[in-house]
Design an enzyme around this catalytic site. Structure first.
Site, PDB file in Angstrom:
ATOM      1  N   GLU A   1     -24.151  47.331 -16.271  1.00 46.43           N
ATOM      2  CA  GLU A   1     -24.867  46.331 -17.362  1.00 46.43           C
ATOM      3  C   GLU A   1     -23.909  46.120 -18.454  1.00 46.43           C
ATOM      4  O   GLU A   1     -24.042  44.926 -18.957  1.00 46.43           O
ATOM      5  CB  GLU A   1     -26.345  46.882 -17.881  1.00 46.43           C
ATOM      6  CG  GLU A   1     -27.024  46.324 -18.945  1.00 46.43           C
ATOM      7  CD  GLU A   1     -28.173  46.932 -19.306  1.00 46.43           C
ATOM      8  OE1 GLU A   1     -28.611  46.950 -20.645  1.00 46.43           O
ATOM      9  OE2 GLU A   1     -29.092  47.390 -18.322  1.00 46.43           O
TER      10      GLU A   1
ATOM     11  N   ARG B   1     -31.286  40.823 -17.699  1.00 49.84           N
ATOM     12  CA  ARG B   1     -30.047  40.994 -18.425  1.00 49.84           C
ATOM     13  C   ARG B   1     -29.081  39.880 -18.005  1.00 49.84           C
ATOM     14  O   ARG B   1     -27.922  40.112 -17.993  1.00 49.84           O
ATOM     15  CB  ARG B   1     -29.317  42.596 -18.133  1.00 49.84           C
ATOM     16  CG  ARG B   1     -30.527  43.680 -18.271  1.00 49.84           C
ATOM     17  CD  ARG B   1     -30.808  43.724 -19.892  1.00 49.84           C
ATOM     18  NE  ARG B   1     -31.622  44.925 -20.113  1.00 49.84           N
ATOM     19  CZ  ARG B   1     -32.996  44.718 -20.077  1.00 49.84           C
ATOM     20  NH1 ARG B   1     -33.602  43.497 -20.152  1.00 49.84           N
ATOM     21  NH2 ARG B   1     -33.620  45.926 -20.314  1.00 49.84           N
TER      22      ARG B   1
ATOM     23  N   SER C   1     -27.123  51.150 -22.631  1.00 49.88           N
ATOM     24  CA  SER C   1     -27.114  51.570 -20.928  1.00 49.88           C
ATOM     25  C   SER C   1     -25.824  51.027 -20.400  1.00 49.88           C
ATOM     26  O   SER C   1     -25.568  49.893 -20.535  1.00 49.88           O
ATOM     27  CB  SER C   1     -28.451  51.106 -20.539  1.00 49.88           C
ATOM     28  OG  SER C   1     -29.635  51.331 -21.036  1.00 49.88           O
TER      29      SER C   1
END
Length: 301
Positions: free
Chosen positions: A295, A174, A225
């Site tokens: 995230e 990520r 998320s």
């Protein structure tokens, strides 16, 4: 700011809005106003926009379709550049796909799959734009953008355009170099895919879409998320084991469907979400002695 807005309007670079509520431009439907929101209608006009921003010395940031973002209730200082129409070209040449940063990720996966190209099945349910997907190395189902990006055209703050290779983008979980070390806007990406059997590719993509539809709360405004998985553990599993499913602060609630999602039940503020995030972090630390990190990108004043 008045002089900057005047110059942007006179340059005819696309849409220019002042004090634009960012709740209108994020999938979570949360966020105060941007001082200025600009939607350039071409790469050239994006470059002109950056030149004007640099000239006036104001803060800036880019967004795509507003997923994976939590914007402060107080909004964002300076200029927000939104990539969309005019930066969404698509060219397919054999197994090579060249796509604009403003192109929707889900649409791209659908179009490419129908042409019998494999590699983007993982992104069939990921909201957002291609530029944002490169920026954060978006992924799911065991794959991510680092597996398919050959190179990306980046517009940097000094107005220069430069192609960065997959290696130079320094992808990790990520993350890409664009987030901190070399802030920039992904204008275009070249993807290297593989020929496959159309029916097989469509079946995998549909399976992924069905899984997301069954397990994730897309019937509520959300940002995807919220927490990174603290591998080998999974954030959603830790939150569920802490009996936090359904826990809410104001209008923000941990989804009953998937514990790593926070949903806006109708009137949530960024403060509600931040307080809920803080509560989850504290609970997980106390219960499992594990630090979890967001995230979702938290931006604004």
């Amino acid at each position: 700011m008045e002089a900057l807005v005047k110059e942007l309007v006179e340059a005819n670079i696309g849409k220019v809005r002042e004090n634009e509520p960012l709740a209108k431009h994020t999938t979570m439907k949360i966020g105060g106003p941007a001082d200025v929101l600009v939607e350039p209608d071409s790469v050239d006009h994006l470059k002109v926009t950056m030149d004007i921003i640099k000239k006036h010395g104001v803060k800036w940031r880019a967004i795509g379709r507003g997923s994976n973002l939590l914007v402060s209730d107080k909004g964002i200082e300076g200029v927000v550049i939104k990539l969309g129409a005019g930066l969404d070209d698509l060219t397919v040449d054999g197994e090579t796909v060249t796509v604009g940063g403003g192109y929707p990720s889900i649409k791209l996966a659908t179009v490419i799959t129908k042409q019998g190209l494999s590699g983007l099945e993982f992104s069939s349910g990921i909201p957002g734009s291609v530029g944002g997907a490169v920026y954060m190395n978006a992924g799911a189902h065991g794959s991510d953008m680092s597996h398919v990006v050959e190179k990306a055209l980046i517009l940097f703050e000094d107005g220069t355009l430069e192609w960065l290779t997959n290696e130079e983008l320094q992808f990790s979980y990520r993350h890409s170099i664009l987030q901190k070390d070399r802030p920039g806007v992904c204008v275009e990406a070249v993807l290297r895919l593989k020929k496959g059997t159309k029916d097989d590719i469509v079946a995998v993509m549909q399976k992924n879409k069905d899984y997301r539809r069954e397990t994730q709360p897309w019937n509520f405004p959300c940002a995807g998320s919220i927490f990174r998985n603290p591998l080998p553990n999974y954030a959603g599993d830790l939150i569920e084991k802490s009996n936090l499913k359904g826990f809410s602060v104001g209008g923000a609630q941990i989804s009953e469907q998937h514990a790593n999602f926070i949903v806006n039940t109708g009137d949530a503020t960024a403060s509600d979400v931040l307080n809920l995030i803080a509560h989850v972090k504290k609970t997980i630390k106390e219960k499992f002695d594990i630090d979890i990190h967001t995230e979702v990108e938290i931006i604004g004043r």
